[in-house]
Design a protein around this motif. Structure first.
Motif, PDB file in Angstrom:
ATOM      1  N   GLY A 181       0.814  -1.209   0.000  1.00 46.12           N
ATOM      2  CA  GLY A 181       0.000   0.000   0.000  1.00 46.12           C
ATOM      3  C   GLY A 181       0.850   1.261   0.000  1.00 46.12           C
ATOM      4  O   GLY A 181       0.545   2.236  -0.703  1.00 46.12           O
ATOM      5  N   PHE A 182       1.941   1.260   0.763  1.00 45.26           N
ATOM      6  CA  PHE A 182       2.845   2.408   0.785  1.00 45.26           C
ATOM      7  C   PHE A 182       3.515   2.613  -0.577  1.00 45.26           C
ATOM      8  O   PHE A 182       3.736   3.746  -1.005  1.00 45.26           O
TER       9      PHE A 182
ATOM     10  N   ILE B 204       0.428   6.967   5.822  1.00 51.53           N
ATOM     11  CA  ILE B 204      -0.723   6.253   6.376  1.00 51.53           C
ATOM     12  C   ILE B 204      -2.053   6.775   5.822  1.00 51.53           C
ATOM     13  O   ILE B 204      -2.883   5.976   5.367  1.00 51.53           O
ATOM     14  N   PRO B 205      -2.290   8.100   5.805  1.00 51.50           N
ATOM     15  CA  PRO B 205      -3.571   8.567   5.246  1.00 51.50           C
ATOM     16  C   PRO B 205      -3.763   8.209   3.774  1.00 51.50           C
ATOM     17  O   PRO B 205      -4.853   7.791   3.369  1.00 51.50           O
ATOM     18  N   GLU B 206      -2.709   8.357   2.961  1.00 51.05           N
ATOM     19  CA  GLU B 206      -2.843   8.104   1.533  1.00 51.05           C
ATOM     20  C   GLU B 206      -3.042   6.609   1.221  1.00 51.05           C
ATOM     21  O   GLU B 206      -3.675   6.260   0.229  1.00 51.05           O
TER      22      GLU B 206
ATOM     23  N   SER C 270      -5.892   0.821   1.184  1.00 49.75           N
ATOM     24  CA  SER C 270      -5.161  -0.451   1.080  1.00 49.75           C
ATOM     25  C   SER C 270      -4.958  -1.083   2.451  1.00 49.75           C
ATOM     26  O   SER C 270      -5.036  -2.305   2.601  1.00 49.75           O
ATOM     27  N   ILE C 271      -4.696  -0.240   3.462  1.00 45.72           N
ATOM     28  CA  ILE C 271      -4.497  -0.744   4.824  1.00 45.72           C
ATOM     29  C   ILE C 271      -5.771  -1.413   5.336  1.00 45.72           C
ATOM     30  O   ILE C 271      -5.732  -2.507   5.915  1.00 45.72           O
TER      31      ILE C 271
ATOM     32  N   VAL D  94     -13.146   5.850   3.366  1.00 43.45           N
ATOM     33  CA  VAL D  94     -11.819   6.482   3.464  1.00 43.45           C
ATOM     34  C   VAL D  94     -11.164   6.711   2.108  1.00 43.45           C
ATOM     35  O   VAL D  94     -10.188   7.464   2.029  1.00 43.45           O
ATOM     36  N   ASP D  95     -11.696   6.083   1.069  1.00 46.28           N
ATOM     37  CA  ASP D  95     -11.085   6.226  -0.258  1.00 46.28           C
ATOM     38  C   ASP D  95     -11.497   7.574  -0.854  1.00 46.28           C
ATOM     39  O   ASP D  95     -12.673   7.813  -1.176  1.00 46.28           O
ATOM     40  N   LYS D  96     -10.536   8.474  -1.027  1.00 45.55           N
ATOM     41  CA  LYS D  96     -10.812   9.831  -1.523  1.00 45.55           C
ATOM     42  C   LYS D  96     -10.560   9.961  -3.019  1.00 45.55           C
ATOM     43  O   LYS D  96     -10.699  11.042  -3.571  1.00 45.55           O
ATOM     44  N   ARG D  97     -10.187   8.830  -3.653  1.00 45.17           N
ATOM     45  CA  ARG D  97      -9.872   8.911  -5.071  1.00 45.17           C
ATOM     46  C   ARG D  97     -11.133   8.973  -5.930  1.00 45.17           C
ATOM     47  O   ARG D  97     -12.155   8.459  -5.559  1.00 45.17           O
TER      48      ARG D  97
END
Length: 234
Positions: free
Chosen positions: A128-129, A156-158, A162-163, A231-234
């Motif tokens: 994810g990172f 972590i926020p971005e 995935s997390i 949480v997904d902002k995309r």
């Protein structure tokens, strides 16, 4: 069609007898499975984030010490990911007895559940990172952000979708692991299905235990999907 359904119901009635189910034992076994799952998920989430950060931050560095650290962590992760869970829980019996004081019961299963799943989740966190745009990190560094600010304000926020998706997948795997742990004395639905369902020839007990496990899996997946969408902002 109707006749076929009647025949099917008759066969099911002959094979499954719900009067043989001890619902109090089912309730206790469900609570034990939830204890093992929730306890291990919390520990795996924390350890997995640490492992993922270590793997990500030490990868490709020029420092010899950091490169050695990355190699050690990577080898340990690969080793514990490769050992089948049922073998790992047996190998960890002496370790479990030392830290827990027993090898029987839900709490005794936690070390094996955590050690088997944390490396797997750590790899998912690392992946994810890696998906984060390098330009965002470079821009933060150019603005004077230090390493810890980059971790908790960008990494972590971005990578949060995935997390969350990774811990959902890991939690579902842990539900299955608790069933395997139950077979060798950890309790829970796996223990109930094996001892009372299989060994005592009570298929209804096995069926009920299986249905409850399936419900747990669907609930975990549903919650995970909802959180990821939020949480997904995309």
């Amino acid at each position: 069609m109707f006749k076929t359904l009647l025949i099917g119901e008759s066969l099911l009635a002959q094979y499954f007898d719900f009067t043989e189910v001890n619902w109090e034992r089912i309730s206790n076994a469900t609570q034990e499975t939830l204890l093992m799952t929730i306890g291990s998920v919390i520990a795996v989430f924390i350890l997995g984030l640490v492992i993922g950060l270590l793997l990500y931050e030490t990868n490709g560095k020029k420092s010899l010490a950091v490169t050695i650290l990355h190699g050690i962590v990577s080898i340990l992760v690969n080793v514990f990911r490769s050992i089948p869970f049922i073998i790992l829980i047996v190998l960890l019996i002496p370790f479990t007895q030392k830290i827990v004081g027993t090898m029987i019961g839900p709490v005794a299963a936690l070390p094996a559940l955590i050690i088997s799943s944390a490396p797997f989740y750590g790899r998912l966190v690392e992946a994810g990172f890696r998906e984060i745009d390098k330009g965002v990190i470079e821009a933060a560094e150019a603005m004077g952000a230090n390493k810890w600010q980059i971790i908790y304000k960008i990494l972590i926020p971005e990578s949060m979708p995935s997390i969350i998706a990774g811990i959902t997948t890991t939690a579902i795997s842990l539900v299955g692991y608790t069933a395997m742990a139950g077979v060798i004395g950890a309790g829970g639905l796996g223990n109930l299905a094996y001892l009372e369902g299989f060994q005592r020839s009570q298929p209804t007990v096995t069926l009920v235990a299986t249905i409850i496990v399936l419900v747990m899996v669907f609930v975990i997946q549903g919650i995970g999907d909802r959180v990821v969408d939020r949480v997904d902002k995309r």
